[in-house]
Design an enzyme around this catalytic site. Sequence first.
Site, short mmCIF file in Angstrom:
data_model
loop_
_atom_site.label_atom_id
_atom_site.label_comp_id
_atom_site.label_asym_id
_atom_site.label_seq_id
_atom_site.Cartn_x
_atom_site.Cartn_y
_atom_site.Cartn_z
N ASP A 156 0.86 -1.17 0.00
CA ASP A 156 0.00 0.00 0.00
C ASP A 156 0.91 1.24 0.00
O ASP A 156 2.14 1.15 0.09
CB ASP A 156 -0.93 -0.03 1.22
CG ASP A 156 -2.17 0.83 1.01
OD1 ASP A 156 -3.20 0.57 1.64
OD2 ASP A 156 -2.11 1.77 0.18
N GLU A 177 -10.61 6.80 4.67
CA GLU A 177 -9.60 6.17 5.52
C GLU A 177 -9.68 6.68 6.96
O GLU A 177 -10.77 6.89 7.51
CB GLU A 177 -8.22 6.34 4.90
CG GLU A 177 -8.14 5.75 3.46
CD GLU A 177 -6.74 5.65 2.94
OE1 GLU A 177 -6.49 6.10 1.81
OE2 GLU A 177 -5.88 5.09 3.63
C1 GLC Z 1 -4.38 4.33 0.04
C2 GLC Z 1 -5.27 3.14 0.33
C3 GLC Z 1 -5.35 2.13 -0.78
C4 GLC Z 1 -5.15 2.82 -2.13
C5 GLC Z 1 -3.74 3.39 -2.15
C6 GLC Z 1 -3.45 4.16 -3.45
O1 GLC Z 1 -3.69 4.70 1.20
O2 GLC Z 1 -5.03 2.42 1.54
O3 GLC Z 1 -6.62 1.48 -0.70
O4 GLC Z 1 -5.32 1.89 -3.18
O5 GLC Z 1 -3.48 4.23 -1.04
O6 GLC Z 1 -4.26 5.29 -3.52
#
Ligand code: GLC
Length: 624
Positions: free
Chosen positions: A306, A502
């Site tokens: 991530d 988030e």
């Molecule tokens: C974010 C998320 C993830 C996403 C990634 C790219 O922090 O946790 O779900 O795909 O970053 O944006």
Amino acid sequence: MTRRSRLRGFTAALAVALMAGATLAGAPAAAGEPLYRDTSATVADRVEDLLERMTLDDKVGQMTQAERAAVRSPADLTRYRLGSVLSGGGSSPTPNTPGAWADMHDTYQRAALATPLGIPMLYGTDSVHGHNNLHGATIFPHNIGLGAAADPALMKEIGEITARETTATGPRWNFAPCLCVARNDRWGRTYESFGETPELASAMTTVIDGLQGPSLDAPGSMLATAKHWIGDGGTTGGVDQGDTEISEEELRAVHLPPFREAIARDVGSVMISYNSWNGVKLHGHDYLINDVLKKELGFEGFVVSDWAGIDQIDGEEGFTAEEVRIAVNAGIDMVMVPYDYPRFVELLRAEAESGRVPMERIDDANRRILTKKFELGLFERPFTDRSQAGTIGSREHRDVARQAVRESQVLLKNEGGVLPLDASARVFVAGKNAHDIGNQSGGWTITWQGASGAITPGTTILEGMRAAAGDPSRVTYDRRGRGINRSYDVAVAVIGETPYAEYTGDRPGSMGLDAEDRTTLDRLSAAGVPVVVVLVSGRPLDIAGRLGDWDALVAAWLPGTEGDGVADVLYGGHAPGGTLPVTWMRSADQLPVNDGDGQDPLFPLGHGLTYDNPAGPTGSARQD
Ligand code: GLC
């Protein structure tokens, strides 16, 4: 036309096509071309041939993903041989148009192709409810609403449309679907979940079939990502990126099944989760990634971290050589760095040169990544296919989204059959979410966090209601309910949450309505007319204390741009059929509250009324 002249015509056309860079599927490479350019060779053979030609710099570059806004110049893709670029949430070109996206993508791609072996880059983006970074795209309901609809065939269609609108602007990799199983509604990502059971998320993996198409190299197909591995929805207290303190038995029973289903559907990538499992960060979890995901479940695609996920392994800011080593050796194939990619390249190369990251691991990661790039047809068609750009935000696509909105509505209460509304009724509409595309779309819309206001084209719930009413002047609106009186047949309060994404959406404290909504409701209730509440939110809220004042309650979730789908249900054009994908708390003290935990919720998992069932807690649309 004779056969010979027809043949001559075909030959001429073929020559023109080949000069334009087209290749015939299955055509052997021109003499002298390397095997990996030979489309008649198997993908496995092409991968091995390419791997043999790659230097360590090539291989390290393929494992490196950079955020577009951090790429100092497209030339860096050539210099560092970057295998992937991404748009993080809301990271769009200016202007935010399909053409600008495609031009951006193709500029990066030309730089990637300028490397010695010309390996195309793969561009990733979060199209989690439509191509939600793009202004004007069709925005579908967020997953929690789609879990209420529980329509696998519709999910596949949503995947197809999302892929069509996204790939028409360049990206061929979607960081979706989120297959998290949300077990505590305090979690800020509850709305990204299809619900509290693994069965719901597993059933909705049909979206992968839609995204990846009949084959990855088919027009409009893109790589899907099952995320986030594993246990993000089960953290203690619902804390985003927190610690999932459960037994392995529960982890396997609740959080693993949707990934097994996604792997069965050949999902191309898996994203690692920020959370820990019993104190160990998933981004460094050798057992859960190498042993369980790759060996036991047989996942053969590639694993991506991530966003800056490896930085969290040691609990300190930034990433170190040790974190790079731990993450890659644990089974992460590509690292979403996403900013300091020069340093990441340097550290990973040094770890490989020292043997602390074995070359077998580097080669395995590259095989996984390159296999997907060959399967996507990126070597033959590296640039944006813009032919479908005209379908972006089209009426046809929006009608599918509207159907998804209809099916996601859950009727929780309907005293005296106050719903459906009569088209001729004098209706007073109030609430901050009645006339606000941004609020009804939620986070991950145009920007990472989303925002209130007319952020992208669509139909608000109020606009949908006015269209559904026989005479729009029968529908009065005041955000705060000022002007309500007994002359109206019914008041409709469209309230709930404003956008978040988030951890900013975590709610460790109150789960109740905000002050504005409470004031609006008080004003409506004092008028002495029936009150219908439409809750636009990413999760259940603590509303039991007020439910007695309401004649009807609809959970609308986060419907996206097609708010008329909500009106279709309110005015009876579509009888509600949605059912709760999550248990609804009687009070916040119950959280976490889940089916079968022995608590007495306000509404149970699966609850949902319709218009031909008797009103009350037993009448349910889903006959389990
Ligand atoms: C974010 C998320 C993830 C996403 C990634 C790219 O922090 O946790 O779900 O795909 O970053 O944006």
